[in-house]
Design a protein around this motif. Structure first.
Motif, PDB file in Angstrom:
ATOM      1  N   CYS A   2      -3.202   1.503   0.490  1.00 44.30           N
ATOM      2  CA  CYS A   2      -1.892   1.918  -0.015  1.00 44.30           C
ATOM      3  C   CYS A   2      -0.763   1.202   0.728  1.00 44.30           C
ATOM      4  O   CYS A   2      -0.752   1.149   1.954  1.00 44.30           O
ATOM      5  CB  CYS A   2      -1.750   3.425   0.151  1.00 44.30           C
ATOM      6  N   HIS A   4       2.502   2.060  -0.091  1.00 46.60           N
ATOM      7  CA  HIS A   4       3.674   2.912  -0.271  1.00 46.60           C
ATOM      8  C   HIS A   4       4.129   3.516   1.055  1.00 46.60           C
ATOM      9  O   HIS A   4       3.340   3.704   1.961  1.00 46.60           O
ATOM     10  CB  HIS A   4       3.356   4.044  -1.264  1.00 46.60           C
ATOM     11  N   THR A   7       2.736   6.653   3.101  1.00 49.05           N
ATOM     12  CA  THR A   7       1.464   6.296   2.465  1.00 49.05           C
ATOM     13  C   THR A   7       0.911   7.471   1.657  1.00 49.05           C
ATOM     14  O   THR A   7       1.177   8.625   1.961  1.00 49.05           O
ATOM     15  CB  THR A   7       0.410   5.867   3.500  1.00 49.05           C
ATOM     16  N   CYS A   8       0.163   7.148   0.641  1.00 48.05           N
ATOM     17  CA  CYS A   8      -0.448   8.167  -0.213  1.00 48.05           C
ATOM     18  C   CYS A   8      -1.590   8.852   0.532  1.00 48.05           C
ATOM     19  O   CYS A   8      -2.202   8.260   1.417  1.00 48.05           O
ATOM     20  CB  CYS A   8      -0.994   7.522  -1.494  1.00 48.05           C
ATOM     21  N   ALA A  19      -1.434  11.152  -4.754  1.00 50.11           N
ATOM     22  CA  ALA A  19      -1.295   9.691  -4.672  1.00 50.11           C
ATOM     23  C   ALA A  19      -0.660   9.159  -5.955  1.00 50.11           C
ATOM     24  O   ALA A  19      -0.752   9.772  -7.021  1.00 50.11           O
ATOM     25  CB  ALA A  19      -2.664   9.045  -4.450  1.00 50.11           C
ATOM     26  N   ARG A  20      -0.021   8.024  -5.845  1.00 47.87           N
ATOM     27  CA  ARG A  20       0.646   7.418  -7.005  1.00 47.87           C
ATOM     28  C   ARG A  20      -0.348   6.866  -8.018  1.00 47.87           C
ATOM     29  O   ARG A  20      -1.421   6.388  -7.656  1.00 47.87           O
ATOM     30  CB  ARG A  20       1.562   6.290  -6.559  1.00 47.87           C
ATOM     31  N   LEU A  33      -5.668   6.422  -9.345  1.00 47.70           N
ATOM     32  CA  LEU A  33      -4.668   6.651  -8.302  1.00 47.70           C
ATOM     33  C   LEU A  33      -4.746   5.574  -7.231  1.00 47.70           C
ATOM     34  O   LEU A  33      -5.757   4.880  -7.094  1.00 47.70           O
ATOM     35  CB  LEU A  33      -4.881   8.030  -7.671  1.00 47.70           C
ATOM     36  N   CYS A  34      -3.694   5.453  -6.460  1.00 51.74           N
ATOM     37  CA  CYS A  34      -3.580   4.455  -5.400  1.00 51.74           C
ATOM     38  C   CYS A  34      -4.696   4.566  -4.366  1.00 51.74           C
ATOM     39  O   CYS A  34      -5.092   3.568  -3.775  1.00 51.74           O
ATOM     40  CB  CYS A  34      -2.221   4.616  -4.726  1.00 51.74           C
ATOM     41  N   ASN A  35      -5.222   5.742  -4.152  1.00 54.00           N
ATOM     42  CA  ASN A  35      -6.269   5.950  -3.154  1.00 54.00           C
ATOM     43  C   ASN A  35      -7.671   5.718  -3.714  1.00 54.00           C
ATOM     44  O   ASN A  35      -8.663   5.987  -3.047  1.00 54.00           O
ATOM     45  CB  ASN A  35      -6.165   7.352  -2.548  1.00 54.00           C
TER      46      ASN A  35
END
Length: 66
Positions: A2, A4, A7-8, A19-20, A33-35
């Protein structure tokens, strides 16, 4: 990983759903999701290690612990 800020949550965290979204496929009923978690519209999840989480409608589990 991640990028971001902040962070996510990781795929192992209880709030992993926060998470995004990287990719969304509503016509197929899932989002990535980002994760690395795949979330399905029925609230089931597929984790990056291949394990799954059964659908869990209702309040989030971490909210009930508070």
């Amino acid at each position: 990983m991640c990028q971001h800020q902040p962070t996510c949550p990781s795929a192992e965290a209880t709030d992993r759903d926060a998470a995004r979204v990287l990719a969304c496929f509503p016509e197929q009923g899932w989002s990535l999701l980002c994760n690395g978690v795949i979330v399905f519209e029925d609230t089931g999840e597929l984790l990056p290690d291949g394990s799954s989480i059964a659908p869990h409608r209702g309040p989030a589990r971490h909210a009930l612990a508070a």
